[in-house]
Each structure stands twice: as C-alpha cells, then as structure tokens.
Design an enzyme around this catalytic site. Sequence first.
Site, PDB file in Angstrom:
ATOM      1  N   CYS A  53       6.368   3.186 -11.087  1.00  0.00           N
ATOM      2  CA  CYS A  53       6.554   3.379  -9.647  1.00  0.00           C
ATOM      3  C   CYS A  53       7.230   4.707  -9.301  1.00  0.00           C
ATOM      4  O   CYS A  53       6.773   5.427  -8.409  1.00  0.00           O
ATOM      5  CB  CYS A  53       7.301   2.204  -9.035  1.00  0.00           C
ATOM      6  SG  CYS A  53       9.006   1.979  -9.596  1.00  0.00           S
ATOM      7  N   HIS A 105      12.109  -0.842  -7.631  1.00  0.00           N
ATOM      8  CA  HIS A 105      10.727  -0.476  -7.309  1.00  0.00           C
ATOM      9  C   HIS A 105      10.723   0.496  -6.137  1.00  0.00           C
ATOM     10  O   HIS A 105      11.542   0.391  -5.230  1.00  0.00           O
ATOM     11  CB  HIS A 105       9.908  -1.721  -6.975  1.00  0.00           C
ATOM     12  CG  HIS A 105       8.443  -1.460  -6.852  1.00  0.00           C
ATOM     13  ND1 HIS A 105       7.684  -0.974  -7.901  1.00  0.00           N
ATOM     14  CD2 HIS A 105       7.596  -1.589  -5.803  1.00  0.00           C
ATOM     15  CE1 HIS A 105       6.425  -0.838  -7.496  1.00  0.00           C
ATOM     16  NE2 HIS A 105       6.349  -1.198  -6.222  1.00  0.00           N
ATOM     17  N   HIS A 117       1.965   2.495  -4.016  1.00  0.00           N
ATOM     18  CA  HIS A 117       2.909   2.341  -5.125  1.00  0.00           C
ATOM     19  C   HIS A 117       2.155   1.999  -6.399  1.00  0.00           C
ATOM     20  O   HIS A 117       0.968   1.669  -6.367  1.00  0.00           O
ATOM     21  CB  HIS A 117       3.938   1.248  -4.806  1.00  0.00           C
ATOM     22  CG  HIS A 117       3.339  -0.106  -4.569  1.00  0.00           C
ATOM     23  ND1 HIS A 117       3.603  -1.181  -5.376  1.00  0.00           N
ATOM     24  CD2 HIS A 117       2.486  -0.574  -3.619  1.00  0.00           C
ATOM     25  CE1 HIS A 117       2.956  -2.240  -4.931  1.00  0.00           C
ATOM     26  NE2 HIS A 117       2.273  -1.902  -3.860  1.00  0.00           N
TER      27      HIS A 117
END
Length: 156
Positions: A53, A105, A117
């Site tokens: 990510c 994240h 993402h």
Amino acid sequence: MKKVILSLIAAAAIFTSAAPRTYASEVKLESVVDQVLGTPYQYGGNTTSGFDCSGFVLYVLRKFNVDDLPRTSQSQARVGTSVAKDDLRAGDLVFFNTFGRGISHAGVYIGGGQFAHASSSKGVRISKLSDSYYQDRYVTARRVADEQSYVKMIGE
C-alpha cells in the site's frame, strides 16, 4: 482552381507549423491509477511488478513530483497537512487501521468518495470510503501535494 490549391497549401503550412501538443504534461491521477489497476500485491513492492500500500502511494505521488514521502504508511500519515474527510480532494492520502494497532494501510483519494490502493488480497484497486470495511477503519487523511502537483493531477 489555383486559389483553392494555394489556400490548401497555406492551411497545411499553418497546421503543420503549430507547436506540437505535449501530452506528457497533461498526466492525470486517474490515468496513472488506471495504468496499474490489477497490479498484484507484493510486500515491500513499489514498482509495477507489485505494490504494497505505501509503495503504491509512493509510486503514484512521484508521478506528480511529490518525492519526499517516507516509505511506510505510519510515517506517511505524519507528513503534510491534516485534512478533514469532508474536505478531501484528489491526491490526498487516506489512512486506515486494518490490524487494530494503529495505521496499517494507505491509499490515494481519487474523488467521488473513492480511493485507489494496493489491497493485500486483490492488488491495486479502487474502493469506496463508504464501504463498511474502510469506513469502520478510517483514521485520517493528509494533503502532501503542493498546488502545482495538484493541478497536474487533475489536468487543469
């Protein structure tokens, strides 16, 4: 007939002498994201071979001359300016707590309530902030792009 031919030659000269358009300067965030959709997840990855990510965030923002971001999502969440969820604009970074231990994240907001993402299960994808999974885990957002980079992202 002679006037028509001369007019056509003049028109051709005008159109061919115009400065060529440079599409590279018109790069938009959506185009950069579209080019890597579906790229597989790879822990520690920050290339088109595979992304995690924060590596995905680095890859995207570097396309718009935002080069000074840290490597991890936790560190990225501490740079730039805090942005309220209601004030997000394309290019802002969004952060989530997916493991129950703080920020784990990150993604890039692309507008319309969506963010791009690198999902550990599905690779690079677009999700909605309103999806229950992300809505429940949303922590913060940061604005890291200056105005020049932002304009390049949205193509104005």
